[in-house]
Design a protein around this motif. Structure first.
Motif, PDB file in Angstrom:
ATOM      1  N   UNK A 152       0.885  -1.168   0.000  1.00 17.99           N
ATOM      2  CA  UNK A 152       0.000   0.000   0.000  1.00 17.99           C
ATOM      3  C   UNK A 152       0.921   1.215   0.000  1.00 17.99           C
ATOM      4  N   UNK A 153       0.858   2.034  -1.055  1.00 14.53           N
ATOM      5  CA  UNK A 153       1.713   3.207  -1.175  1.00 14.53           C
ATOM      6  C   UNK A 153       0.812   4.432  -1.278  1.00 14.53           C
ATOM      7  N   UNK A 154       0.996   5.431  -0.412  1.00 13.45           N
ATOM      8  CA  UNK A 154       0.131   6.606  -0.398  1.00 13.45           C
ATOM      9  C   UNK A 154       0.970   7.866  -0.241  1.00 13.45           C
ATOM     10  N   UNK A 155       0.563   8.950  -0.921  1.00 10.74           N
ATOM     11  CA  UNK A 155       1.121  10.252  -0.589  1.00 10.74           C
ATOM     12  C   UNK A 155       0.039  11.310  -0.676  1.00 10.74           C
ATOM     13  N   UNK A 156       0.310  12.444  -0.046  1.00 10.87           N
ATOM     14  CA  UNK A 156      -0.653  13.542   0.032  1.00 10.87           C
ATOM     15  C   UNK A 156      -0.522  14.401  -1.209  1.00 10.87           C
ATOM     16  N   UNK A 157      -1.632  14.638  -1.899  1.00 12.84           N
ATOM     17  CA  UNK A 157      -1.632  15.436  -3.120  1.00 12.84           C
ATOM     18  C   UNK A 157      -1.504  16.917  -2.763  1.00 12.84           C
ATOM     19  N   UNK A 158      -0.595  17.607  -3.437  1.00 11.58           N
ATOM     20  CA  UNK A 158      -0.461  19.053  -3.259  1.00 11.58           C
ATOM     21  C   UNK A 158       0.283  19.485  -2.018  1.00 11.58           C
ATOM     22  N   UNK A 159       0.968  18.568  -1.347  1.00  9.93           N
ATOM     23  CA  UNK A 159       1.650  18.935  -0.108  1.00  9.93           C
ATOM     24  C   UNK A 159       2.825  19.878  -0.369  1.00  9.93           C
ATOM     25  N   UNK A 160       3.412  19.815  -1.577  1.00  8.71           N
ATOM     26  CA  UNK A 160       4.558  20.668  -1.890  1.00  8.71           C
ATOM     27  C   UNK A 160       4.157  22.040  -2.420  1.00  8.71           C
TER      28      UNK A 160
ATOM     29  N   UNK B  49       0.774  23.794   8.135  1.00 10.17           N
ATOM     30  CA  UNK B  49      -0.307  23.043   7.493  1.00 10.17           C
ATOM     31  C   UNK B  49       0.206  21.707   6.951  1.00 10.17           C
ATOM     32  N   UNK B  50       1.416  21.719   6.380  1.00  6.34           N
ATOM     33  CA  UNK B  50       1.990  20.482   5.857  1.00  6.34           C
ATOM     34  C   UNK B  50       2.161  19.450   6.965  1.00  6.34           C
ATOM     35  N   UNK B  51       2.704  19.898   8.087  1.00  6.04           N
ATOM     36  CA  UNK B  51       2.918  18.989   9.219  1.00  6.04           C
ATOM     37  C   UNK B  51       1.585  18.457   9.738  1.00  6.04           C
ATOM     38  N   UNK B  52       0.581  19.323   9.822  1.00 12.82           N
ATOM     39  CA  UNK B  52      -0.735  18.899  10.295  1.00 12.82           C
ATOM     40  C   UNK B  52      -1.320  17.820   9.391  1.00 12.82           C
ATOM     41  N   UNK B  53      -1.154  17.979   8.093  1.00 14.95           N
ATOM     42  CA  UNK B  53      -1.711  16.998   7.152  1.00 14.95           C
ATOM     43  C   UNK B  53      -0.983  15.658   7.252  1.00 14.95           C
ATOM     44  N   UNK B  54       0.332  15.710   7.380  1.00 23.94           N
ATOM     45  CA  UNK B  54       1.092  14.463   7.515  1.00 23.94           C
ATOM     46  C   UNK B  54       0.703  13.747   8.801  1.00 23.94           C
ATOM     47  N   UNK B  55       0.603  14.503   9.897  1.00 28.35           N
ATOM     48  CA  UNK B  55       0.228  13.906  11.182  1.00 28.35           C
ATOM     49  C   UNK B  55      -1.181  13.306  11.109  1.00 28.35           C
ATOM     50  N   UNK B  56      -2.109  14.025  10.467  1.00 24.56           N
ATOM     51  CA  UNK B  56      -3.479  13.529  10.355  1.00 24.56           C
ATOM     52  C   UNK B  56      -3.537  12.254   9.512  1.00 24.56           C
ATOM     53  N   UNK B  57      -2.781  12.206   8.406  1.00 26.57           N
ATOM     54  CA  UNK B  57      -2.766  10.998   7.568  1.00 26.57           C
ATOM     55  C   UNK B  57      -2.261   9.811   8.373  1.00 26.57           C
ATOM     56  N   UNK B  58      -1.182  10.001   9.128  1.00 24.38           N
ATOM     57  CA  UNK B  58      -0.652   8.913   9.953  1.00 24.38           C
ATOM     58  C   UNK B  58      -1.693   8.399  10.936  1.00 24.38           C
ATOM     59  N   UNK B  59      -2.429   9.323  11.558  1.00 26.18           N
ATOM     60  CA  UNK B  59      -3.445   8.932  12.537  1.00 26.18           C
ATOM     61  C   UNK B  59      -4.595   8.182  11.873  1.00 26.18           C
ATOM     62  N   UNK B  60      -5.029   8.649  10.711  1.00 28.93           N
ATOM     63  CA  UNK B  60      -6.130   7.975  10.014  1.00 28.93           C
ATOM     64  C   UNK B  60      -5.737   6.556   9.612  1.00 28.93           C
ATOM     65  N   UNK B  61      -4.515   6.405   9.070  1.00 30.15           N
ATOM     66  CA  UNK B  61      -4.059   5.066   8.666  1.00 30.15           C
ATOM     67  C   UNK B  61      -3.990   4.143   9.883  1.00 30.15           C
ATOM     68  N   UNK B  62      -3.414   4.644  10.983  1.00 28.91           N
ATOM     69  CA  UNK B  62      -3.257   3.830  12.185  1.00 28.91           C
ATOM     70  C   UNK B  62      -4.585   3.418  12.798  1.00 28.91           C
ATOM     71  N   UNK B  63      -5.648   4.184  12.530  1.00 28.23           N
ATOM     72  CA  UNK B  63      -6.950   3.893  13.133  1.00 28.23           C
ATOM     73  C   UNK B  63      -7.789   2.892  12.336  1.00 28.23           C
ATOM     74  N   UNK B  64      -7.326   2.505  11.144  1.00 27.30           N
ATOM     75  CA  UNK B  64      -8.112   1.576  10.329  1.00 27.30           C
ATOM     76  C   UNK B  64      -7.990   0.153  10.866  1.00 27.30           C
ATOM     77  N   UNK B  65      -9.054  -0.620  10.676  1.00 25.67           N
ATOM     78  CA  UNK B  65      -9.052  -2.014  11.126  1.00 25.67           C
ATOM     79  C   UNK B  65      -8.012  -2.839  10.381  1.00 25.67           C
ATOM     80  N   UNK B  66      -7.841  -2.548   9.079  1.00 25.85           N
ATOM     81  CA  UNK B  66      -6.868  -3.294   8.269  1.00 25.85           C
ATOM     82  C   UNK B  66      -5.460  -3.125   8.824  1.00 25.85           C
ATOM     83  N   UNK B  67      -5.162  -1.938   9.314  1.00 22.01           N
ATOM     84  CA  UNK B  67      -3.833  -1.681   9.864  1.00 22.01           C
ATOM     85  C   UNK B  67      -3.678  -2.327  11.239  1.00 22.01           C
ATOM     86  N   UNK B  68      -4.675  -2.162  12.095  1.00 20.53           N
ATOM     87  CA  UNK B  68      -4.570  -2.663  13.466  1.00 20.53           C
ATOM     88  C   UNK B  68      -4.518  -4.187  13.522  1.00 20.53           C
TER      89      UNK B  68
END
Length: 473
Positions: free
Chosen positions: A289-297, A305-324
């Motif tokens: 599974x390969x993901x990146x944030x569109x428009x982060x650069x 804002x960039x840091x907030x988006x990266x942190x939020x993506x990490x949290x969302x991925x970690x909260x999924x059942x597939x990941x846990x």
């Protein structure tokens, strides 16, 4: 009748095109790693033109007049015309760059249109620097306009580009140009061996072959047969016999630059002492599974804002059942603006994770201003990776499985979940429900090094992007 193979000929044309003529007015993309001789090749190209009485032009975005004058002082008393792309201000904005490029093209068109010399040659050195200074869309528009100017004048043009592992510019610029000319350099018996080939040229049917060349003491190029070792090597990475000149790296022999590049990646993972301990022999199949944030650069986006988006993506991925649920059977590779996750046992988990993530992001983005929304593109693929030591160590993997997952992701736009052929067909054959959401979007897309792949897209009402990726149009 004029010899068309001599009009606008590039160095080594007889060997590169097997005696055929180079079409007048061709625009070629010259690629290769740093140190292969791209600038020297371009110097020879223009020196040959000057000797034939042609109008020669060197276009640069960084070089000064003084630096340029020194390039040809020892070659000819009549240097090429020098054209600078640099705007007048030191720290130019997009509007100033656009104006500078447009003005340069207008002046160039008027210049070559009135020219009465037997031929016109141009060099743009280099695209690598320009892509750091201007937006991709502006750069590609400039290349397209330059190609129109060149065709109109019957000029032969060479544009240089440094080849890098993750470079997407080659494919996009190559589509505008008439052909791609590659340079490479190998070390054989302690000596450097340079070679060139035309991978393709519009309007000419030929078999791409590597032609050896050397750089003489006066800086000129000498094409011809050079002795290379016989077929006494096997590629350390893939095990194939090496028919021609091997690509040498740390005293290891490889049959292609691709294998040598993979080795270089491995040295970064395992450390420099890999030359002493040898390459890893164990490989496993992993679903990625390969993901990146569109428009982060986007430069208008603050660092906060960039840091907030990266942190939020990490949290969302970690909260999924597939990941846990896959804690002991996965590894994670951070990529700066995203991540790669490898699943060891279940090829469904990358897709399940993608769907869960899309639904979480949809809820997060609802009623938020555009600058606070998080858009992602996702690439999925299955394939082998090399493994050393504990599989949970997130630094100890590299191989074609993860490389292709990244290639597939790079094709996507915001919202796309794109899949490589193996994982897509495995999923559709294992469960009928996946046939309703996984659709083939390209059956023969060519990526780096001429590899042709199938690309699939997963989408439904609440996840994915049903539109065709722009790069596949």
């Amino acid at each position: 009748m004029e010899d068309q193979s001599r009009v606008g000929a590039i160095p080594g044309v007889d060997m590169l095109l097997e005696g055929q003529a180079l079409p007048q007015g061709s625009m070629l993309l010259l690629t290769g790693p740093s140190g292969t001789g791209k600038t020297t090749y371009c110097q020879q190209f223009l020196s040959d033109g000057l000797a034939a009485g042609e109008h020669c032009i060197w276009i640069s975005s960084s070089m000064t007049d003084k630096e340029f004058a020194g390039m040809f002082s020892f070659r000819t008393s009549r240097p090429p015309q020098f054209v600078s792309l640099r705007p007048s201000s030191t720290f130019a904005n997009d509007a100033e760059w656009a104006s500078s490029l447009r003005s340069m093209l207008t002046d160039l068109r008027a210049n070559v249109k009135s020219d009465r010399q037997p031929g016109i040659r141009m060099v743009l050195d280099s695209l690598t620097q320009l892509k750091l200074l201007v937006k991709e869309e502006m750069l590609l528009k400039f290349l397209a306009d330059l190609s129109f100017v060149a065709k109109e004048a019957g000029a032969t043009v060479i544009i240089t580009l440094n080849e890098t592992e993750d470079d997407r510019m080659r494919a996009k610029a190559g589509a505008i140009c008439d052909g791609i000319l590659e340079l490479r350099i190998d070390e054989i018996d302690g000596k450097l061996n340079r070679s060139a080939r035309l991978t393709h040229i519009r309007g000419v049917s030929h078999t791409p072959v590597w032609a050896n060349f050397g750089i003489e003491k006066d800086g000129s190029l000498a094409f011809g047969e050079q002795p290379v070792p016989g077929s006494i090597f096997s590629c350390v990475l893939c095990g194939k016999p090496i028919a021609g000149a091997p690509v040498m790296e740390e005293n290891f022999a490889f049959d292609t630059n691709t294998c040598a590049e993979t080795y270089r990646k491995l040295t970064k993972i395992y450390g420099a002492n890999i030359s002493e301990i040898g390459l890893p022999s164990e490989a496993v199949n992993v679903s990625f599974f390969f993901v990146d944030i569109v428009g982060l650069s986007d430069p208008s986006l603050s660092v906060r804002k960039q840091i907030e988006k990266i942190r939020a993506l990490n949290e969302f991925v970690a909260s999924t059942e597939a990941f846990k649920k896959s804690e002991d059977k996965r590894f994670i590779l951070p990529t700066g603006d995203g991540m790669a996750i490898g699943f060891l046992l279940n090829s469904e988990l990358p897709l399940k994770l993608s769907i869960e993530l899309h639904r979480k992001l949809a809820a997060h983005n609802k009623n938020r201003p555009a600058e606070d929304r998080i858009g992602v593109r996702i690439g999925l693929n299955s394939g082998p990776v090399f493994v050393v030591g504990d599989i949970t160590n997130n630094q100890n993997v590299w191989g074609p499985g993860i490389i292709l997952a990244r290639r597939v992701m790079d094709l996507g736009d915001n919202g796309h979940i794109l899949l490589g052929e193996k994982i897509a067909e495995d999923l559709m054959s294992s469960n009928e429900k996946y046939k309703d959401i996984i659709k083939l979007v390209s059956g023969n897309f060519q990526i780096k090094h001429g590899q042709v792949i199938k690309v699939y897209s997963a989408h439904s009402n609440d996840f994915g992007n049903s539109a065709l990726p722009l790069r596949l149009l």
